[in-house]
Every structure is written in C-alpha cells, then in structure tokens.
Design a protein around this motif. Structure first.
Motif, PDB file in Angstrom:
ATOM      1  N   ILE A  68       0.902  -1.178  -0.049  1.00  0.00           N
ATOM      2  CA  ILE A  68      -0.016   0.230  -0.052  1.00  0.00           C
ATOM      3  C   ILE A  68       0.996   1.194   0.078  1.00  0.00           C
ATOM      4  CG2 ILE A  68      -1.781   1.407   1.216  1.00  0.00           C
ATOM      5  CD1 ILE A  68      -2.653  -1.217   2.548  1.00  0.00           C
ATOM      6  N   ALA A  69       1.974   1.210   0.752  1.00  0.00           N
ATOM      7  CA  ALA A  69       3.000   2.451   1.072  1.00  0.00           C
ATOM      8  C   ALA A  69       3.474   2.848  -0.559  1.00  0.00           C
ATOM      9  CB  ALA A  69       3.870   2.325   2.048  1.00  0.00           C
ATOM     10  N   ASP A  70       3.993   1.556  -0.907  1.00  0.00           N
ATOM     11  CA  ASP A  70       4.726   1.608  -2.426  1.00  0.00           C
ATOM     12  C   ASP A  70       3.808   2.247  -3.514  1.00  0.00           C
ATOM     13  OD1 ASP A  70       7.045   0.763  -1.276  1.00  0.00           O
ATOM     14  OD2 ASP A  70       6.428  -1.397  -1.886  1.00  0.00           O
TER      15      ASP A  70
ATOM     16  N   MET B 161       2.270   9.433  -5.530  1.00  0.00           N
ATOM     17  CA  MET B 161       2.650  10.755  -5.209  1.00  0.00           C
ATOM     18  C   MET B 161       4.054  11.258  -5.687  1.00  0.00           C
ATOM     19  SD  MET B 161       3.346  11.691  -1.256  1.00  0.00           S
ATOM     20  CE  MET B 161       5.077  11.599  -0.937  1.00  0.00           C
ATOM     21  N   VAL B 162       5.034  10.437  -5.835  1.00  0.00           N
ATOM     22  CA  VAL B 162       6.480  10.835  -6.179  1.00  0.00           C
ATOM     23  C   VAL B 162       6.472  11.825  -7.536  1.00  0.00           C
ATOM     24  CG1 VAL B 162       8.610  10.376  -6.506  1.00  0.00           C
ATOM     25  CG2 VAL B 162       7.514   9.319  -4.711  1.00  0.00           C
TER      26      VAL B 162
ATOM     27  N   ALA C 201       4.787  13.880  -8.931  1.00  0.00           N
ATOM     28  CA  ALA C 201       4.164  15.353  -8.929  1.00  0.00           C
ATOM     29  C   ALA C 201       5.407  16.300  -8.338  1.00  0.00           C
ATOM     30  CB  ALA C 201       3.091  15.385  -8.099  1.00  0.00           C
ATOM     31  N   GLY C 202       6.228  15.695  -7.646  1.00  0.00           N
ATOM     32  CA  GLY C 202       7.292  16.669  -6.921  1.00  0.00           C
ATOM     33  C   GLY C 202       6.534  17.373  -5.687  1.00  0.00           C
ATOM     34  N   ARG C 203       5.496  17.471  -5.541  1.00  0.00           N
ATOM     35  CA  ARG C 203       4.926  18.166  -4.308  1.00  0.00           C
ATOM     36  C   ARG C 203       3.539  17.405  -3.646  1.00  0.00           C
ATOM     37  NH1 ARG C 203       4.777  23.959  -4.211  1.00  0.00           N
ATOM     38  NH2 ARG C 203       6.778  23.750  -5.492  1.00  0.00           N
ATOM     39  N   ALA C 204       3.293  17.700  -2.493  1.00  0.00           N
ATOM     40  CA  ALA C 204       1.756  16.763  -2.087  1.00  0.00           C
ATOM     41  C   ALA C 204       1.360  17.374  -0.831  1.00  0.00           C
ATOM     42  CB  ALA C 204       1.903  15.413  -2.242  1.00  0.00           C
ATOM     43  N   ASP C 205       0.077  17.152  -0.430  1.00  0.00           N
ATOM     44  CA  ASP C 205      -0.413  17.253   0.778  1.00  0.00           C
ATOM     45  C   ASP C 205      -0.131  15.874   1.471  1.00  0.00           C
ATOM     46  OD1 ASP C 205      -1.700  17.470   3.251  1.00  0.00           O
ATOM     47  OD2 ASP C 205      -3.639  17.468   2.394  1.00  0.00           O
ATOM     48  N   LEU C 206       0.960  15.872   2.495  1.00  0.00           N
ATOM     49  CA  LEU C 206       1.331  14.249   2.975  1.00  0.00           C
ATOM     50  C   LEU C 206       0.153  13.974   3.624  1.00  0.00           C
ATOM     51  CD1 LEU C 206       4.101  12.738   2.731  1.00  0.00           C
ATOM     52  CD2 LEU C 206       4.125  13.141   5.055  1.00  0.00           C
ATOM     53  N   VAL C 207      -0.638  14.538   4.346  1.00  0.00           N
ATOM     54  CA  VAL C 207      -1.885  13.886   4.929  1.00  0.00           C
ATOM     55  C   VAL C 207      -2.811  13.234   3.914  1.00  0.00           C
ATOM     56  CG1 VAL C 207      -3.766  14.564   6.382  1.00  0.00           C
ATOM     57  CG2 VAL C 207      -1.825  15.567   6.868  1.00  0.00           C
ATOM     58  N   ASP C 208      -3.205  14.124   2.935  1.00  0.00           N
ATOM     59  CA  ASP C 208      -3.948  13.201   1.826  1.00  0.00           C
ATOM     60  C   ASP C 208      -3.515  12.276   0.852  1.00  0.00           C
ATOM     61  OD1 ASP C 208      -6.653  13.772   0.672  1.00  0.00           O
ATOM     62  OD2 ASP C 208      -5.564  14.329  -1.152  1.00  0.00           O
ATOM     63  N   ALA C 209      -2.067  12.461   0.619  1.00  0.00           N
ATOM     64  CA  ALA C 209      -1.208  11.624  -0.154  1.00  0.00           C
ATOM     65  C   ALA C 209      -0.914  10.249   0.230  1.00  0.00           C
ATOM     66  CB  ALA C 209      -0.167  12.198  -1.018  1.00  0.00           C
ATOM     67  N   LEU C 210      -0.640  10.449   1.790  1.00  0.00           N
ATOM     68  CA  LEU C 210       0.101   9.215   2.385  1.00  0.00           C
ATOM     69  C   LEU C 210      -0.594   9.008   3.846  1.00  0.00           C
ATOM     70  CD1 LEU C 210       2.395   6.848   2.406  1.00  0.00           C
ATOM     71  CD2 LEU C 210       3.900   8.454   3.389  1.00  0.00           C
ATOM     72  N   ALA C 211      -0.572   9.969   4.686  1.00  0.00           N
ATOM     73  CA  ALA C 211      -0.719   9.569   6.119  1.00  0.00           C
ATOM     74  C   ALA C 211      -2.063   9.185   6.420  1.00  0.00           C
ATOM     75  CB  ALA C 211      -0.356  10.872   6.837  1.00  0.00           C
TER      76      ALA C 211
ATOM     77  N   LEU D  58       7.144   6.038   7.204  1.00  0.00           N
ATOM     78  CA  LEU D  58       8.638   6.790   6.970  1.00  0.00           C
ATOM     79  C   LEU D  58       9.642   6.140   6.288  1.00  0.00           C
ATOM     80  CD1 LEU D  58       8.496   8.010  10.698  1.00  0.00           C
ATOM     81  CD2 LEU D  58       7.937   9.510   8.494  1.00  0.00           C
ATOM     82  N   HIS D  59       9.846   5.037   6.562  1.00  0.00           N
ATOM     83  CA  HIS D  59      11.027   4.617   5.605  1.00  0.00           C
ATOM     84  C   HIS D  59      10.797   4.575   4.217  1.00  0.00           C
ATOM     85  CE1 HIS D  59      13.358   1.201   4.067  1.00  0.00           C
ATOM     86  NE2 HIS D  59      14.320   1.551   4.911  1.00  0.00           N
ATOM     87  N   THR D  60       9.554   4.271   3.789  1.00  0.00           N
ATOM     88  CA  THR D  60       9.444   4.393   2.269  1.00  0.00           C
ATOM     89  C   THR D  60       9.379   5.898   1.781  1.00  0.00           C
ATOM     90  OG1 THR D  60       7.896   2.375   2.819  1.00  0.00           O
ATOM     91  CG2 THR D  60       7.714   3.641   0.617  1.00  0.00           C
ATOM     92  N   LEU D  61       8.883   6.537   2.713  1.00  0.00           N
ATOM     93  CA  LEU D  61       8.621   8.109   2.412  1.00  0.00           C
ATOM     94  C   LEU D  61      10.377   8.511   1.959  1.00  0.00           C
ATOM     95  CD1 LEU D  61       7.335  10.907   1.836  1.00  0.00           C
ATOM     96  CD2 LEU D  61       7.413  11.297   4.244  1.00  0.00           C
ATOM     97  N   LEU D  62      10.906   8.531   3.087  1.00  0.00           N
ATOM     98  CA  LEU D  62      12.333   9.039   3.237  1.00  0.00           C
ATOM     99  C   LEU D  62      13.245   8.358   2.075  1.00  0.00           C
ATOM    100  CD1 LEU D  62      12.847   9.256   7.241  1.00  0.00           C
ATOM    101  CD2 LEU D  62      12.296  11.087   5.081  1.00  0.00           C
ATOM    102  N   THR D  63      13.123   6.758   1.722  1.00  0.00           N
ATOM    103  CA  THR D  63      13.696   6.321   0.622  1.00  0.00           C
ATOM    104  C   THR D  63      13.533   6.815  -0.546  1.00  0.00           C
ATOM    105  OG1 THR D  63      13.999   4.353   2.256  1.00  0.00           O
ATOM    106  CG2 THR D  63      14.265   4.081  -0.332  1.00  0.00           C
ATOM    107  N   ARG D  64      12.263   7.122  -0.857  1.00  0.00           N
ATOM    108  CA  ARG D  64      11.711   7.554  -2.360  1.00  0.00           C
ATOM    109  C   ARG D  64      11.720   8.970  -2.358  1.00  0.00           C
ATOM    110  NH1 ARG D  64       7.709   4.106  -4.361  1.00  0.00           N
ATOM    111  NH2 ARG D  64       7.754   5.559  -6.217  1.00  0.00           N
TER     112      ARG D  64
END
Length: 392
Positions: free
Chosen positions: A114-116, A122-123, A125-135, A355-361
């Motif tokens: 799911i995270a992937d 998300m990636v 686009a270069g920018r996002a609302d992290l709440v809406d896109a992932l959290a 967090l791990h997936t976000l910081l890696t990507r």
C-alpha cells in the motif's frame, strides 16, 4: 488557584499547547480548567501522576458512574473506552483473541505494498499534501481491509470519522455518529448473512469464548466503531507529526537518513514529543480521588493530558528537545493500564513502513515554503494538522 481558562489563549493554544501545559505543571500536577471548546474538568499534567491516574480504578471510564451518558455511547452502544471491569475485561478478551501480534505482523507485506502504491502515485508530482497522499490513506486502507469495509465506502467513512474526533459543531458531530452507527449496522448484518470471510469483523461476528460467551449486536457495532475510528485517526497523525517534527529539526532528519536503525527511536520520540493523542478520553470520579496534594471531589470529569505528561522534565530531561536518539521508554502516548491502546503495535508498524518508504523515495523531502500556516485540528483530543504540504 481557581479555574484556569485554556480557551482564552485561542488559536495559539491549539497550535502549541506545550508552554501552557508547562506553566500549569510548574505549579502542580493537576488543575481545574476550562477547555477551549467549553466545559470544565480536572486536567492532570504531571508524568508520574498521569501514569498513576491511567491505571487508577477509582477513576472510572463509565460516564454512568456520575450519571452521565456520552453521545456516541448513547447512539452506538457501550465500547471499550467507556467501560470499566468486569464489562471492559470481557469485551477486551473477546477482541484481543482476534487482534493478535501475529495477525498484525502478518499485515506487514500488505502495508508495504500500500505504501509503495501511494508513493508511486505521489512522487512524480514533486509536491503533495502528505496527509491526503500518504498519512491518511495508508491507515484507512489497512483498517478497512482488516475489518472488511468495502473500498467504495471509505470516503464516507473518512468524513464521519474526521467529524467525530475533531467536531466542527454539535449538530454535525451528532449527524456523523448517527451516520456511522447506521452504516455499521448494515455492514455487520451483511457479515452475519455472508459466508465466513477472513476479515476481523467477520471473525468477531462468529467468535465465542470458552464459556460460549459472544458479542451482542450492540457490542459488535460499538467495537467496530471504536476500531475503525481509533484504528486509523491516531496513525494518520502519528505519521504526519513525525514528518513535521523531522522537517522542523533537519539535524535529526539527517541523522535518521544516515542511520535507518534510528527509525524505531524516531517513532517513539515522536510519540513522546508530539504524539497524536493530546489528552486521553474522559475519566470520572465516583468518589473523591487524591492526585498529588489535590483531592478531586466526586462527580467530576478528569482528563489526563498525555502531551503534558510526556514533556515533564522530571521524567524526560530537556523535554522540549526532539532527539531521535533519546530513550523515550515510559512515554504514555498509547496510555497505560487496562486501557492501553489495543492497536499500538499496528500503529507503530504502519508508521515505520510509511516513514522508511517516504524517506527512501523522497531523499530531498522538505516543507513546502508556499503552503502558509498550519491548519490545526480543533479540540484537545487529537493532536495534528489537517494538511501537511511538502515537496521534494
């Protein structure tokens, strides 16, 4: 000291309650306060006193102990957070047999997929609302799949849940509770009439204890209500609060990037430093209860300020410093005692994967400078922001 009016501080208190809690704590571990949204209660702000209160059977979780009834309890039914033993013991036993560490660990591959998928969308686009896109979507997909909520119903559920934990008004809160209760009745009836499935709600419909005890229809509805709402709202804000804290402390973010072994510590420090639950749900004094040198009379409402307790310098040196290497053990972000959060292992696992997936990507992840001020969630229950604009 008389009643302390926290509401007089307005939006400043909502955005950063910690200095106000610190001033209260400096003059004692418990105070009578008026909350920002109205209503008065006794607020416990010291760590030692909070930990003791969370496990004190004299502080009842049942509003009936002082002749009251909560809106959601009235509509949905009695759930774990408004029950005392033996009712609480019985219901928790029935659900705990299905909500096991083995079941949670078995979700790891699915949570990673799911995270992937969310980062794939998300990636670019270069920018996002992290709440809406992932959290938000990560934990809502997980808890809905776990409980067997159809994907098509998740948007409606999101609206109900948001209004329940951070209500914008009494009428809209009432509508949300009634809407979710009616939905759960239909969902549970569908589970009863369908062939056995592998989801948790289907298992709870059919679960029986050794003495043939089972959940009633009202108990099932109330339990599903609690698991759905509490099972994702806290994780949404754990993920976003962690990212927000790391972006505000670039030295700590750099340390975490250099050593992924610090990830568990970063999550525990987030829980301590700026956890997703600001105050525990209500407690009530059926008899007079001493807290420190203060005696809270009978018939009173009590809030344990988890956020204040976890910034107590008597327990955590330099408590206002965010440090991913800190030993944050002993924090009370998930509560303590018999009401300790049943979903804590799932929340930790989801946050770690996110967090791990976000910081890696997104190696260049940064706050979006054009975003403007944060829109903080109202009230003193959930601590977090509605939006978290980021770029990379």
């Amino acid at each position: 000291m008389g009643i302390v009016d926290l509401g007089e501080h307005g939006a400043d208190f909502t955005a950063n309650p910690y200095p106000y809690y610190a001033r209260l704590r400096a003059s004692g571990p418990v105070h009578q306060v008026r909350l920002p949204g109205g209503g008065e209660c006794w607020l416990i702000v010291g760590h030692e006193e909070a930990r003791a209160a969370l496990a004190d059977p004299r502080l009842s979780k049942s509003p009936a102990s002082i002749g009251a009834l909560m809106l959601d309890e009235q509509v949905v039914g009695p759930y774990l957070l408004v029950l005392d033993p033996p009712d609480h013991t019985r219901l928790r036993r029935l659900v705990a047999r299905e909500f096991t560490a083995r079941r949670v660990e078995g979700l790891r591959p699915r949570i990673q997929r799911i995270a992937d998928e969310l980062l794939d969308a998300m990636v670019p686009a270069g920018r996002a609302d992290l709440v809406d896109a992932l959290a938000f979507p990560l934990p809502i997909i997980v808890i809905c799949e776990l409980l067997g909520v159809p994907a098509a119903d998740r948007d409606a559920f999101r609206a109900w849940s948001n209004e329940i934990v951070a209500p914008t008004g009494p009428e809209s809160e009432r509508d949300a509770v009634h809407g979710l209760a009616a939905y759960l009745d239909e969902l549970i009836e569908d589970k009863r009439c369908s062939a056995p499935a592998g989801d948790l709600l289907s298992a709870l419909v059919r679960t029986r204890a050794e003495d043939d005890d089972r959940l009633s229809a009202a108990e099932l509805r109330a339990l599903a209500y609690l698991l759905l709402v509490a099972g994702h709202e806290t994780t949404v804000n754990l993920i976003s609060n962690a990212v927000r804290a790391l972006l505000a402390h670039p030295d700590q973010l750099a340390e975490l990037r250099a050593d992924s072994g610090l990830l568990d510590g970063a999550i525990e420090e987030t829980l301590r430093y700026d956890g997703p639950v600001e105050t525990a749900t209500l407690r009530f004094t059926a008899t007079a209860v001493p807290v420190g040198d203060t005696v809270i009379p009978s018939g009173q409402t009590v809030l344990v300020a988890l956020a204040a307790a976890d910034r107590d310098p008597k327990r955590f040196p330099e408590p206002d410093r965010f440090d991913v290497r800190r030993d944050a053990r002993g924090h009370v972000a998930f509560g303590h005692g018999i009401h300790y959060c049943l979903g804590a292992p799932l929340a930790r696992l989801e946050a770690k994967i996110a967090l791990h997936t976000l910081l890696t990507r997104c190696p260049d992840l940064a706050a979006d400078p054009s975003a403007g001020p944060y829109d903080w969630l109202p009230g003193v229950l959930i601590r977090g922001v509605r939006r978290l604009p980021v770029r990379w």
